[in-house]
Design an enzyme around this catalytic site. Sequence first.
Site, PDB file in Angstrom:
ATOM      1  N   ASP A 101       0.846  -1.196   0.000  1.00 55.35           N
ATOM      2  CA  ASP A 101       0.000   0.000   0.000  1.00 55.35           C
ATOM      3  C   ASP A 101       0.881   1.245   0.000  1.00 55.35           C
ATOM      4  OD1 ASP A 101      -1.998   1.906   0.465  1.00 55.35           O
ATOM      5  OD2 ASP A 101      -1.996   1.547   2.643  1.00 55.35           O
ATOM      6  N   ASP A 114      -5.455 -10.194 -15.396  1.00 58.84           N
ATOM      7  CA  ASP A 114      -6.422 -11.251 -15.089  1.00 58.84           C
ATOM      8  C   ASP A 114      -7.756 -10.863 -15.730  1.00 58.84           C
ATOM      9  OD1 ASP A 114      -7.884 -13.295 -13.719  1.00 58.84           O
ATOM     10  OD2 ASP A 114      -6.482 -13.142 -12.037  1.00 58.84           O
ATOM     11  N   GLU A 141      -7.506 -20.603 -16.543  1.00 58.53           N
ATOM     12  CA  GLU A 141      -7.853 -21.348 -15.337  1.00 58.53           C
ATOM     13  C   GLU A 141      -8.932 -22.356 -15.734  1.00 58.53           C
ATOM     14  OE1 GLU A 141      -9.336 -20.671 -10.735  1.00 58.53           O
ATOM     15  OE2 GLU A 141     -10.322 -19.620 -12.355  1.00 58.53           O
ATOM     16  N   HIS A 196      -3.994 -17.545  -4.854  1.00 59.84           N
ATOM     17  CA  HIS A 196      -4.857 -16.771  -3.961  1.00 59.84           C
ATOM     18  C   HIS A 196      -6.132 -17.519  -3.559  1.00 59.84           C
ATOM     19  CE1 HIS A 196      -6.544 -16.460  -7.891  1.00 59.84           C
ATOM     20  NE2 HIS A 196      -7.636 -15.876  -7.418  1.00 59.84           N
ATOM     21  N   ASP A 197      -6.259 -18.770  -3.982  1.00 61.02           N
ATOM     22  CA  ASP A 197      -7.490 -19.516  -3.689  1.00 61.02           C
ATOM     23  C   ASP A 197      -7.307 -20.696  -2.745  1.00 61.02           C
ATOM     24  OD1 ASP A 197      -9.181 -17.933  -5.276  1.00 61.02           O
ATOM     25  OD2 ASP A 197      -8.813 -19.118  -7.078  1.00 61.02           O
ATOM     26  N   ASP A 201      -1.674  -1.353  -3.817  1.00 59.72           N
ATOM     27  CA  ASP A 201      -2.053  -0.643  -5.043  1.00 59.72           C
ATOM     28  C   ASP A 201      -0.983  -0.820  -6.116  1.00 59.72           C
ATOM     29  OD1 ASP A 201      -0.032   1.330  -4.261  1.00 59.72           O
ATOM     30  OD2 ASP A 201      -1.524   1.949  -2.747  1.00 59.72           O
TER      31      ASP A 201
END
Length: 512
Positions: free
Chosen positions: A24, A101, A256, A318-319, A32
């Site tokens: 950040d 993405d 994916e 991230h999953d 960001d």
Amino acid sequence: MDTNSEPWWKTAVVYQIYPRSFCDTTGNGVGDIDGITAHLDHLGWLGVDAIWLSPVFRSPMVDHGYDISDYCDIDPLFGDLVAIDTLIDESHARDIRVILDWVPNHSSDQHPWFLESRSDRTNPKRNWYIWRAGDPSTPPNNWQAEFPPGPAWKWDDQTQAWYLHMFAPEQPDLNWAEPAVREAMYDTLRFWLDRGVDGFRMDVVHLLGKPDALPDRAKGPGRPLTEFDNQVTHEYLREIRAVLDRYEGDRMAVGEVYLLDPARVADYYGSDDELHLSFNFMPLWSEWDATVWREQIRLAADAFEPVDAWTTWVLSNHDVPRHRSRYGGNEQTARAAAVLLLCLRGTPFMYAGEEFGLLDADVPPEMAQDPAGYRDGCRAPLPWDGSSNHGWVKPDNWLPFPPEADTRNASAQMADSGSIAALYKAVLAARRRSPALQIGTQRILETHQLVLAFHRVHGTDQRIIVVNMSDEDVDSIAVGSGWQTEVRSDTTDAIAWTQSLPSQTAIILKPA
Ligand code: GLC
């Protein structure tokens, strides 16, 4: 021995960034784009070839960016178009490619397309989403949403009809059967290709082709691991590929395709006219065990090699919980896993923070963010230094820092030649030096049952990789003589190769 004739994505190592948690710079507690640009030197130091950013587009953030309300703009939380242009330029200046993405299966329910579509049954965009009239008490079929648990249909009072959402109700599925939808989505690809991005990670692309009749599915609730009408999906993928192929510079599509069967996944490469790459997610769900790995390496080879498709390797994203957490938390195991990931035949995808050996964060229930309920731990902010803010503007951010952030941070690890980050850097450098590691053939060696060993060869270049995945030290690993250590995952000084490996240790051997 030259690997320059290969497309870049075959020899590259891709580094996934979850932008909310990278760094950040504004003090709002969310990472960001400028925070990514600020840390490109870390990525240059490490030696990765490409970054993939999880979605940074305009979004109400119900699914933290996977619910997009404008595919051609940046969410103010992350910055603006100037910031992304700068990131693309600064990355390219360091020979780092940029992959965005793209989420084609669904938009946000706040996307202007959906607002129009839901406004009136006669709206020209009505058919851009999947609507079914009927009885408000009975969904049109038995399809289940990924989250929250329940039907994949939401009743909309305004026009007295159901709409389909394979994920959250705020993520209505686009109707890919409608040509205008496809054209509009291809325009979004062109928008970013024109801005210089090198490719896209394409979210759940196996779900695009819904059969017209929307028949009940045999499979019950749970991750949508089955396909829909894959013939139609293949047709869409060929169209997508044609959009990319009109651009110079090997613009790449990695899909994916969330099917845990490599043979099914390989199908989505078409005849080199669909996806360039597709995630092979088996390792996300399998144990750290040599027998299991030998088997899944064989399965991948049997599926991908005959059709000339190039596989991928992924240990974390991230999953799912980070692999160090999944494998029991031992740092030695995480170090051995780094060697394995970066030396297998295929394109490796790293997940930011794995180079620090991060564990999942402990997220108290009152701080929970994830609509699916189990993905916050792996999405925690990356620690950049040992101060209380860890290189962020504030100490408290959208999620808590992971454990051990005092030592598992970039500045501590970059300064320590024995750190896991230094090991990643060393293996990445070894990979860059070796055509065998980048594109060589791969053969499993039958040595000791507790170790995974494989031989990579390209021309006269060759390497042997041995990974002791067990908790026992293994002596007498029979790989033949004439090999010396190039890199080993532990910090032992004894780098002479003695045909033995301590528990949870990996080694790269090169001809002596
Ligand atoms: C993919 C993403 C996941 C997201 C879902 C819906 O599986 O990886 O994070 O929630 O698609 O877009």
